[in-house]
Design a protein around this motif. Structure first.
Motif, PDB file in Angstrom:
ATOM      1  N   MET A 220       0.823  -1.202   0.000  1.00 26.84           N
ATOM      2  CA  MET A 220       0.000   0.000   0.000  1.00 26.84           C
ATOM      3  C   MET A 220       0.863   1.261   0.000  1.00 26.84           C
ATOM      4  N   PHE A 221       1.945   1.236   0.773  1.00 26.96           N
ATOM      5  CA  PHE A 221       2.809   2.410   0.877  1.00 26.96           C
ATOM      6  C   PHE A 221       3.390   2.773  -0.486  1.00 26.96           C
ATOM      7  N   PHE A 222       3.973   1.791  -1.168  1.00 27.88           N
ATOM      8  CA  PHE A 222       4.613   2.093  -2.447  1.00 27.88           C
ATOM      9  C   PHE A 222       3.609   2.326  -3.569  1.00 27.88           C
ATOM     10  N   ASP A 223       2.482   1.625  -3.529  1.00 32.69           N
ATOM     11  CA  ASP A 223       1.448   1.859  -4.540  1.00 32.69           C
ATOM     12  C   ASP A 223       0.980   3.314  -4.494  1.00 32.69           C
ATOM     13  N   SER A 224       0.674   3.801  -3.287  1.00 35.75           N
ATOM     14  CA  SER A 224       0.188   5.176  -3.174  1.00 35.75           C
ATOM     15  C   SER A 224       1.294   6.185  -3.461  1.00 35.75           C
ATOM     16  N   LEU A 225       2.506   5.902  -3.012  1.00 28.31           N
ATOM     17  CA  LEU A 225       3.626   6.816  -3.243  1.00 28.31           C
ATOM     18  C   LEU A 225       3.847   7.055  -4.733  1.00 28.31           C
ATOM     19  N   PHE A 226       3.918   5.976  -5.504  1.00 20.17           N
ATOM     20  CA  PHE A 226       4.214   6.130  -6.928  1.00 20.17           C
ATOM     21  C   PHE A 226       2.988   6.591  -7.721  1.00 20.17           C
ATOM     22  N   ALA A 227       1.799   6.223  -7.264  1.00 16.19           N
ATOM     23  CA  ALA A 227       0.587   6.682  -7.950  1.00 16.19           C
ATOM     24  C   ALA A 227       0.465   8.195  -7.851  1.00 16.19           C
ATOM     25  N   ILE A 228       0.656   8.739  -6.655  1.00 22.65           N
ATOM     26  CA  ILE A 228       0.534  10.180  -6.473  1.00 22.65           C
ATOM     27  C   ILE A 228       1.698  10.915  -7.125  1.00 22.65           C
ATOM     28  N   SER A 229       2.879  10.334  -7.070  1.00 24.49           N
ATOM     29  CA  SER A 229       4.016  10.942  -7.763  1.00 24.49           C
ATOM     30  C   SER A 229       3.726  11.056  -9.256  1.00 24.49           C
ATOM     31  N   ASP A 230       3.141  10.022  -9.818  1.00 26.98           N
ATOM     32  CA  ASP A 230       2.764  10.030 -11.230  1.00 26.98           C
ATOM     33  C   ASP A 230       1.733  11.117 -11.512  1.00 26.98           C
ATOM     34  N   MET A 231       0.731  11.229 -10.665  1.00 26.17           N
ATOM     35  CA  MET A 231      -0.332  12.211 -10.871  1.00 26.17           C
ATOM     36  C   MET A 231       0.185  13.638 -10.861  1.00 26.17           C
ATOM     37  N   PHE A 232       1.254  13.884 -10.091  1.00 18.11           N
ATOM     38  CA  PHE A 232       1.819  15.228 -10.018  1.00 18.11           C
ATOM     39  C   PHE A 232       3.007  15.419 -10.969  1.00 18.11           C
ATOM     40  N   GLY A 233       3.185  14.485 -11.894  1.00 17.20           N
ATOM     41  CA  GLY A 233       4.191  14.660 -12.928  1.00 17.20           C
ATOM     42  C   GLY A 233       5.615  14.362 -12.529  1.00 17.20           C
ATOM     43  N   MET A 234       5.814  13.624 -11.450  1.00 19.80           N
ATOM     44  CA  MET A 234       7.173  13.255 -11.041  1.00 19.80           C
ATOM     45  C   MET A 234       7.690  12.120 -11.938  1.00 19.80           C
ATOM     46  N   SER A 235       8.958  12.186 -12.287  1.00 17.75           N
ATOM     47  CA  SER A 235       9.551  11.138 -13.131  1.00 17.75           C
ATOM     48  C   SER A 235      10.427  10.188 -12.330  1.00 17.75           C
ATOM     49  N   GLU A 236      11.062  10.678 -11.263  1.00 18.92           N
ATOM     50  CA  GLU A 236      11.925   9.832 -10.437  1.00 18.92           C
ATOM     51  C   GLU A 236      11.736  10.172  -8.966  1.00 18.92           C
ATOM     52  N   VAL A 237      11.940   9.153  -8.124  1.00 20.60           N
ATOM     53  CA  VAL A 237      11.887   9.348  -6.676  1.00 20.60           C
ATOM     54  C   VAL A 237      13.228   8.911  -6.094  1.00 20.60           C
ATOM     55  N   PHE A 238      13.829   9.784  -5.290  1.00 17.88           N
ATOM     56  CA  PHE A 238      15.123   9.521  -4.667  1.00 17.88           C
ATOM     57  C   PHE A 238      14.923   9.284  -3.171  1.00 17.88           C
ATOM     58  N   PHE A 239      15.528   8.221  -2.665  1.00 22.19           N
ATOM     59  CA  PHE A 239      15.397   7.858  -1.261  1.00 22.19           C
ATOM     60  C   PHE A 239      16.754   8.015  -0.578  1.00 22.19           C
ATOM     61  N   TYR A 240      16.828   8.913   0.427  1.00 19.10           N
ATOM     62  CA  TYR A 240      18.097   9.198   1.100  1.00 19.10           C
ATOM     63  C   TYR A 240      18.072   8.664   2.532  1.00 19.10           C
ATOM     64  N   ASN A 241      19.188   8.083   2.955  1.00 20.09           N
ATOM     65  CA  ASN A 241      19.320   7.633   4.337  1.00 20.09           C
ATOM     66  C   ASN A 241      19.696   8.820   5.228  1.00 20.09           C
ATOM     67  N   PRO A 242      19.734   8.642   6.556  1.00 25.13           N
ATOM     68  CA  PRO A 242      20.041   9.771   7.457  1.00 25.13           C
ATOM     69  C   PRO A 242      21.404  10.414   7.220  1.00 25.13           C
ATOM     70  N   ASP A 243      22.330   9.710   6.538  1.00 23.78           N
ATOM     71  CA  ASP A 243      23.638  10.288   6.227  1.00 23.78           C
ATOM     72  C   ASP A 243      23.602  11.147   4.974  1.00 23.78           C
ATOM     73  N   GLY A 244      22.450  11.185   4.312  1.00 25.61           N
ATOM     74  CA  GLY A 244      22.326  12.002   3.113  1.00 25.61           C
ATOM     75  C   GLY A 244      22.702  11.288   1.832  1.00 25.61           C
ATOM     76  N   ASP A 245      22.938   9.974   1.919  1.00 24.49           N
ATOM     77  CA  ASP A 245      23.298   9.193   0.739  1.00 24.49           C
ATOM     78  C   ASP A 245      22.074   8.433   0.227  1.00 24.49           C
ATOM     79  N   ILE A 246      22.056   8.160  -1.065  1.00 22.40           N
ATOM     80  CA  ILE A 246      20.972   7.370  -1.637  1.00 22.40           C
ATOM     81  C   ILE A 246      21.140   5.921  -1.225  1.00 22.40           C
ATOM     82  N   GLY A 247      20.080   5.324  -0.727  1.00 15.65           N
ATOM     83  CA  GLY A 247      20.126   3.925  -0.315  1.00 15.65           C
ATOM     84  C   GLY A 247      19.575   3.719   1.075  1.00 15.65           C
TER      85      GLY A 247
END
Length: 228
Positions: A53-80
């Motif tokens: 449910m979390f990822f379905d809604s995240l990407f569905a709404i991102s799509d609706m607002f025209g987002m092409s990519e989603v970046f996920f950063y850890n607390p150190d500021g790095d992707i991953g």
């Protein structure tokens, strides 16, 4: 748009711990959505149902607002980072994450004690016509009345006693006319129906959904996408 996108993401997040509202700073750069997590431990854990449910809604709404990519950063500021049982170590393409989908079915989750909404494509229900063209809004609503087999374990959101009289989509407005036999249909069934109509209208990027209950002669208007 940034404020509307952030609000929509947070409101649609059904994770038990409200992950996006509690542990994430959300930023938008052009068509990129950047999620900065301040935790990376068990606070981000989720069941398999909650994760979907979390990822379905995240990407569905991102799509609706025209987002092409989603970046996920850890607390150190790095992707991953591992979020809701999923390791994401590179930018996620919204187009790749979003399957062709239109329409929703339901299943009752005993663990969460609530009804979950499942996109048609997830349960192998039709999302395209015989020419592999995506179904129209009208055709989608018609398809949602029945189960054509699929992968099993799901139910219709339009239960017996609710009859859809017509559906249209014009100028960003999705409209559904229906009647209700209140001796057969519970209040919960009606809520599920209304929610399924909202989700389906969102798949078509509707700005508003108009639900017209012809039994009571009542029209309900649901704003969906605002200030996109």
């Amino acid at each position: 748009m940034n404020e509307s996108l952030t609000r929509s993401l947070i409101e649609a997040d059904l994770s038990e711990q409200d992950i996006l509202d509690t542990y994430v700073d959300i930023e938008v750069e052009g068509s990129e959505l950047h999620l900065y997590f301040n935790e990376d431990d068990n606070n981000l854990a989720a069941t398999s149902a909650q994760s979907r449910m979390f990822f379905d809604s995240l990407f569905a709404i991102s799509d609706m607002f025209g987002m092409s990519e989603v970046f996920f950063y850890n607390p150190d500021g790095d992707i991953g980072i591992t979020v809701a049982e999923r390791l994401i170590d590179e930018p996620a393409s919204v187009a790749e994450e979003r399957e062709l989908t239109s329409g929703y079915y339901t299943t009752y989750n005993e663990e969460l004690e609530e009804t979950l909404f499942i996109p048609s494509a997830k349960v192998d229900e039709p999302v395209a016509d015989e020419n592999d063209e995506p179904l129209s809004f009208q055709a989608t609503i018609e398809t949602m009345k029945t189960i054509d087999g699929g992968s099993g374990g799901h139910s219709v959101a339009i239960v017996e006693g609710i009859e859809v009289k017509g559906a249209t989509f014009e100028n960003g407005i999705a409209t559904v006319h229906y009647t209700v036999n209140e001796e057969e249909v519970s209040e919960e069934d009606q809520i599920v129906f209304e929610r399924a109509m909202q989700l389906t209208a969102l798949d078509f990027h509707a700005q508003e959904l108009h639900l017209i209950n012809e039994t009571k002669n009542v029209k309900a208007i649901y704003p969906l996408l605002i200030d996109r």
